[in-house]
Write an enzyme that holds these catalytic residues in place. Sequence first.
Site, short mmCIF file in Angstrom:
data_model
loop_
_atom_site.label_atom_id
_atom_site.label_comp_id
_atom_site.label_asym_id
_atom_site.label_seq_id
_atom_site.Cartn_x
_atom_site.Cartn_y
_atom_site.Cartn_z
N ASP A 1 0.87 -1.19 0.00
CA ASP A 1 0.00 0.00 0.00
C ASP A 1 0.90 1.23 0.00
OD1 ASP A 1 -2.54 -0.99 -0.15
OD2 ASP A 1 -2.79 -1.20 2.00
N HIS B 1 8.74 5.67 -3.98
CA HIS B 1 8.72 5.08 -2.65
C HIS B 1 8.16 3.66 -2.70
CE1 HIS B 1 7.40 4.57 1.59
NE2 HIS B 1 8.43 5.36 1.87
N SER C 1 10.43 3.24 6.67
CA SER C 1 9.69 2.72 5.52
C SER C 1 10.40 1.53 4.90
CB SER C 1 9.53 3.81 4.46
OG SER C 1 8.65 4.81 4.89
#
Length: 724
Positions: free
Chosen positions: A6, A31, A184
């Site tokens: 996601d 990203h 992340s």
Amino acid sequence: MVAVIDDDGVWHDHNDLYPRVIGDNEWAGVHGTAVAGILGAKGNNAIATAGICWNCQIYAGNIEGFDIPDICNTIISAVDSGSNIINNSWGSSSYVIALRRALAYAYKMNVLTVCSKGNGSSSEPNYPSDFGQGIISVGAYGNWGHWMDYSNTGNGIDIVAPGDGILTTGTDNANDSFVGSMTSFAAPHASGVAALLKGYNNNLCNDDIENIINITAKDNIFKPATEGYDEFTGWGNLNAKAAFDILQKPNTITRIEEQGGVEYSHNGPITMTFFDIPGLADGFYMVFRYDVRKPISFPASYLEMPHVWGRGVGSVGYSPDDVNYGMGYTNVIDGSITKTGCSLQTFVYHVFNLKGDDCGWFPCEVSGAKFAYSSLGEFELSSAPYISCTNHYDHQSIKVCFEDPNPNETGWIIERKDATSLIWELIDTLPSNDDQYFHYEDYYPVGSETYTYRVKPFTSNQQNAPYSNEVTVTARPRWPDNLTAYATDCTDSLPVNTGCNAPIPKLVPAKAAADAPPADPLENPIECHSQLGNDITVRWSHPSNQKYPIVKYIVKRCNTLGIPEETWTLNGDTCMYICPVDAQSSYKMNVYSIASNGDTSLPAIDGVCTGSINICPGNIPRYADEEYAIIPDKTELHQNYPNPFNMSTEISFSLARPGRVTIDVYDLLGRKIVGLIDREFEPGRYKFTWNGRDTDGNEVSSGIYFYRIKAGEYIETRKMMMLK
């Protein structure tokens, strides 16, 4: 295996990811592509980098712009499409009910969610990583194993994973890579390990994977982290190898659901807000909260204290902290775990509206609570509850059969002692298998020796597990060695000496190698031709490896179907000459050993065929389709062969005195089907074929029939079966 990214999109054409990216392929975010590469970039291809789970599919969920309805729809769609892992490498300080609802739905569908802790070096909550139940919250550690000071802390952090200088996939070209540092990039390390675990054992539930990752994390003691769980690194550094090692034998993971419980305590009335509770409208309520507990026993005792955790999926009961969203909940009471059991806990709610009206129990009454839990560890080994031993039915080994009650032993030790030495010896070690029963053959028993067997399981940690019961058997005598049967070869001329006085005309079969199981006797007669005699010579030698002496031998001449036709008993001789026999016929010669204790061996068997040369003085040659000249000792009706049969079968009888013989066939109702024989016979042995037809020549149907002989005062009936 499907892992959801996601994020701001995944570039599906990157050579490290193609063609495994599914879902929303419209966007190619920097990203999201980087996160996807850490989780699943292909390895061993000299391109960019290598991810954690090379072969998993990557579901690209585009949440560019972070629109909450879009995010929730993406999560729900990914779950409904069969995804197993959700990776969320993003977050915010806002608790959004719709987002929590979507991730609760994923949890209830047995999907695991992994979230990055955030990069603000803050102890303030960060969502979705700090939602709690059903979430693995992942911070970052650096190249030297220390906590990265940009990583957020507290609020139920689970573990830390690599987040410093991580090489991953880029978006400048199809082989692009770049390096970054952030939580992340820590989260997809944990997501990749979770995907590997799920692929390794598809039966693992989401709570199983989360707890395995947590309990196998390597404790991080670099300051500011402290020994044990701490708010900086949680349970420690992600440790993929340890997560897989803990699932290996002799450990066993057991998933069980227990029904029912008893009230331990309750409190209330208290005011609570309920929403997303099945059967209850969202709103404010007065409730009584009941602590429901159940002591349980494990399926077997563990060697050491096991790891035990509750599972929401399969549980009927709610959390005491966050009853909303309808997630099942089971907790293991601290300090209750022993080697044999533990105590489980859940909560149920008796709900009243603000007017005092009874709205019911949610999710159930106390007695309806259901506890789902998993346990992981090495069980104490149990002895085999059943063991038996017996002589093999068709060769000289002893069969040992025993039951295996253990799920993950390394193997079994088989021991034997004989009645002569009374010393136990290890004869073999068997690796574990998935069968309930082991079947072992001891190929080298001494003939007529009495043996006792026992078995026990073992693991690297348990070398002294209990033995089974002891079982005993006496081995059969060994069959005769070097059996050979032959007819006299008259190709050049009639030999001067025949039978046991003549030299052996063919080689004895070679023995098997010393380290190989003994083979069954050869059935390999010399080439048949008409210049062979109408005699049979049978030679053998006394068996070796025999406890009690062999005192007798039984010799049987059988037809090619193995049915005995003549039998002789010899007192210690190792050669027998038979003359005459049927000319141009084939036989199996069976020779048995009889030991001094009275036991009889299995037969040694050799095939032989006869020719048409009459070398038996004073006798004429006999042929297989003629009546037998040897007078039987008694009149007897033999069993038909084959039986059951298809359309035709052979019926034979022996006649000791001359006289009239009738043989008739009857059905189950006693009705005569056909008469096969009705005439006078001389003494001898005879055989006839019934073609499966009645008196009128019609084929009879499948079923059971009887054939009856009357020869003088001798009357006998036998049963046969036709199967078409």
